[in-house]
Write a protein that holds these residues in place. Structure first.
Motif, PDB file in Angstrom:
ATOM      1  N   GLU A  18       0.833  -1.202   0.000  1.00 61.63           N
ATOM      2  CA  GLU A  18       0.000   0.000   0.000  1.00 61.63           C
ATOM      3  C   GLU A  18       0.869   1.255   0.000  1.00 61.63           C
ATOM      4  O   GLU A  18       1.875   1.343   0.702  1.00 61.63           O
ATOM      5  CB  GLU A  18      -0.899  -0.008   1.242  1.00 61.63           C
ATOM      6  CG  GLU A  18      -1.896   1.139   1.285  1.00 61.63           C
ATOM      7  CD  GLU A  18      -2.784   1.057   2.513  1.00 61.63           C
ATOM      8  OE1 GLU A  18      -3.498   2.044   2.785  1.00 61.63           O
ATOM      9  OE2 GLU A  18      -2.748   0.016   3.199  1.00 61.63           O
ATOM     10  N   TYR A  19       0.474   2.205  -0.821  1.00 58.95           N
ATOM     11  CA  TYR A  19       1.133   3.511  -0.862  1.00 58.95           C
ATOM     12  C   TYR A  19       0.652   4.316   0.331  1.00 58.95           C
ATOM     13  O   TYR A  19      -0.536   4.492   0.534  1.00 58.95           O
ATOM     14  CB  TYR A  19       0.762   4.215  -2.165  1.00 58.95           C
ATOM     15  CG  TYR A  19       1.467   5.519  -2.425  1.00 58.95           C
ATOM     16  CD1 TYR A  19       2.850   5.586  -2.516  1.00 58.95           C
ATOM     17  CD2 TYR A  19       0.737   6.693  -2.619  1.00 58.95           C
ATOM     18  CE1 TYR A  19       3.492   6.789  -2.787  1.00 58.95           C
ATOM     19  CE2 TYR A  19       1.369   7.895  -2.889  1.00 58.95           C
ATOM     20  CZ  TYR A  19       2.749   7.934  -2.971  1.00 58.95           C
ATOM     21  OH  TYR A  19       3.388   9.130  -3.237  1.00 58.95           O
ATOM     22  N   ASN A  20       1.578   4.810   1.144  1.00 61.45           N
ATOM     23  CA  ASN A  20       1.178   5.506   2.367  1.00 61.45           C
ATOM     24  C   ASN A  20       1.875   6.853   2.481  1.00 61.45           C
ATOM     25  O   ASN A  20       2.670   7.255   1.623  1.00 61.45           O
ATOM     26  CB  ASN A  20       1.463   4.634   3.599  1.00 61.45           C
ATOM     27  CG  ASN A  20       2.928   4.228   3.693  1.00 61.45           C
ATOM     28  OD1 ASN A  20       3.827   5.023   3.433  1.00 61.45           O
ATOM     29  ND2 ASN A  20       3.180   2.972   4.057  1.00 61.45           N
ATOM     30  N   GLU A  21       1.600   7.550   3.553  1.00 63.05           N
ATOM     31  CA  GLU A  21       2.112   8.905   3.731  1.00 63.05           C
ATOM     32  C   GLU A  21       3.639   8.931   3.820  1.00 63.05           C
ATOM     33  O   GLU A  21       4.287   9.837   3.287  1.00 63.05           O
ATOM     34  CB  GLU A  21       1.504   9.523   4.995  1.00 63.05           C
ATOM     35  CG  GLU A  21       1.829  10.993   5.186  1.00 63.05           C
ATOM     36  CD  GLU A  21       1.093  11.589   6.370  1.00 63.05           C
ATOM     37  OE1 GLU A  21       1.624  12.554   6.943  1.00 63.05           O
ATOM     38  OE2 GLU A  21       0.010  11.082   6.725  1.00 63.05           O
ATOM     39  N   LYS A  22       4.216   7.940   4.493  1.00 59.68           N
ATOM     40  CA  LYS A  22       5.677   7.904   4.600  1.00 59.68           C
ATOM     41  C   LYS A  22       6.334   7.740   3.232  1.00 59.68           C
ATOM     42  O   LYS A  22       7.369   8.356   2.947  1.00 59.68           O
ATOM     43  CB  LYS A  22       6.113   6.768   5.536  1.00 59.68           C
ATOM     44  CG  LYS A  22       5.848   7.042   7.006  1.00 59.68           C
ATOM     45  CD  LYS A  22       6.431   5.946   7.877  1.00 59.68           C
ATOM     46  CE  LYS A  22       6.261   6.260   9.357  1.00 59.68           C
ATOM     47  NZ  LYS A  22       6.851   5.219  10.219  1.00 59.68           N
TER      48      LYS A  22
ATOM     49  N   ALA B 267       4.943   8.630   0.389  1.00 65.27           N
ATOM     50  CA  ALA B 267       4.637   9.847  -0.362  1.00 65.27           C
ATOM     51  C   ALA B 267       5.630  10.962  -0.064  1.00 65.27           C
ATOM     52  O   ALA B 267       5.872  11.830  -0.914  1.00 65.27           O
ATOM     53  CB  ALA B 267       3.218  10.304  -0.052  1.00 65.27           C
TER      54      ALA B 267
ATOM     55  N   LYS C  27       3.551  10.847  -7.404  1.00 62.91           N
ATOM     56  CA  LYS C  27       3.009   9.554  -7.020  1.00 62.91           C
ATOM     57  C   LYS C  27       3.420   8.493  -8.035  1.00 62.91           C
ATOM     58  O   LYS C  27       3.262   8.678  -9.248  1.00 62.91           O
ATOM     59  CB  LYS C  27       1.488   9.610  -6.922  1.00 62.91           C
ATOM     60  CG  LYS C  27       0.869   8.306  -6.415  1.00 62.91           C
ATOM     61  CD  LYS C  27      -0.644   8.440  -6.249  1.00 62.91           C
ATOM     62  CE  LYS C  27      -1.261   7.144  -5.714  1.00 62.91           C
ATOM     63  NZ  LYS C  27      -2.727   7.252  -5.540  1.00 62.91           N
TER      64      LYS C  27
ATOM     65  N   TYR D 252      12.100  -1.185  -0.928  1.00 66.56           N
ATOM     66  CA  TYR D 252      10.918  -0.778  -1.669  1.00 66.56           C
ATOM     67  C   TYR D 252      11.280  -0.575  -3.133  1.00 66.56           C
ATOM     68  O   TYR D 252      12.399  -0.192  -3.477  1.00 66.56           O
ATOM     69  CB  TYR D 252      10.358   0.532  -1.109  1.00 66.56           C
ATOM     70  CG  TYR D 252       9.541   0.366   0.149  1.00 66.56           C
ATOM     71  CD1 TYR D 252       8.224  -0.115   0.098  1.00 66.56           C
ATOM     72  CD2 TYR D 252      10.068   0.679   1.393  1.00 66.56           C
ATOM     73  CE1 TYR D 252       7.477  -0.274   1.249  1.00 66.56           C
ATOM     74  CE2 TYR D 252       9.323   0.528   2.557  1.00 66.56           C
ATOM     75  CZ  TYR D 252       8.027   0.045   2.471  1.00 66.56           C
ATOM     76  OH  TYR D 252       7.288  -0.117   3.622  1.00 66.56           O
TER      77      TYR D 252
END
Length: 262
Positions: free
Chosen positions: A125-129, A131, A137, A148
């Protein structure tokens, strides 16, 4: 104590290109603290140490200036270059015991071909950290066993982006690979950032391609691919996807021969 030292530029046929690695042949292992101090003093992204095994082959270990790592492609290539060309190894294949299992290197058609275990990445999952690491994106985010992988839609973005290294340092990973479909003869391109290992950007990263090759093989449907790492020094890898193994071919040149005294 006097030890031989070689500095080799890996994944290139030109001095000052590719990724420089230090290589230190040993007759037996030194204390871990001494290995780490030597790597810190060398101040390259990786120093490879190796000792002969009684039953044949070698045992290899890799250290950044700050930590020991489980796998390093360019320092393995550099070590193989030293064994073949400076220690005059008579055969065409080397075997190394390592933290990542048995590694093989074959000399063939002017290349050194690394045979490494595949590290197939899985989507996450793409998350705030994540980002916070880049100003765009990605199309997809995946993760291998240690790093990653972020996929972008543009080679030029991968080439020119300035990463947020402080944000990358906070991730639960050894580093971040960014990649895009290649142009001008390369099937895919990449860069690799690992500030948490003391490596803000690694010039050419063999271990990252154990993640990249299975991903792009699935996307492109190709088993044989050419990859370029778009760091300032740059490097080229000739890649093959063999299901549970990847093959990474490259060249290497010796920059320096010396002696360590301590």
């Amino acid at each position: 104590m006097r030890l031989k030292l070689f500095q080799v530029d890996a994944f290139t046929d030109n001095v000052f290109g590719g990724n420089p690695a230090a290589v230190v042949p040993l007759e037996k292992w030194l204390a871990d603290a001494d290995l780490q101090k030597i790597a810190m003093e060398n101040n390259l992204s990786e120093t490879g140490f190796f000792v002969p095994e009684k039953e044949g082959g070698f045992h290899i270990r890799w250290f950044t200036p700050e930590v020991e790592v489980n796998l390093c492609g360019h320092a393995t290539l550099a070590t193989s270059h030293v064994i073949f060309n400076h220690l005059e190894w008579p055969g065409f294949e080397l075997e190394f015991k390592s933290r990542s299992g048995l590694l093989k290197v074959r000399r063939e058609s002017g290349l050194l071909k690394l045979n490494f275990p595949t590290d197939k990445p899985k989507e996450v999952e793409y998350n705030e950290k994540l980002a916070d690491c880049f100003d765009k994106k990605p199309l997809a985010v995946l993760k291998g066993s240690a790093d990653y992988l972020m996929i972008f839609d543009d080679e030029e973005y991968v080439r020119n982006v300035i990463p947020n290294l402080e944000a990358i340092k906070k991730l639960d990973a050894e580093g971040v690979i960014i990649s895009a479909k290649g142009k001008s003869g390369a099937d895919f391109v990449s860069r690799f950032f690992a500030p948490q290992l003391g490596i803000p950007e690694d010039p050419v990263t063999g271990s990252a391609h154990t993640v990249l090759v299975p991903y792009w093989a699935q996307i492109t449907g190709k088993k044989q691919m050419i990859a370029r790492q778009l760091s300032q020094r740059g490097g080229e890898l000739f890649c093959a996807d063999n299901d549970d193994r990847v093959e990474l071919g490259g060249k290497a040149v010796t920059f320096l021969e010396g002696e360590i005294n301590f």
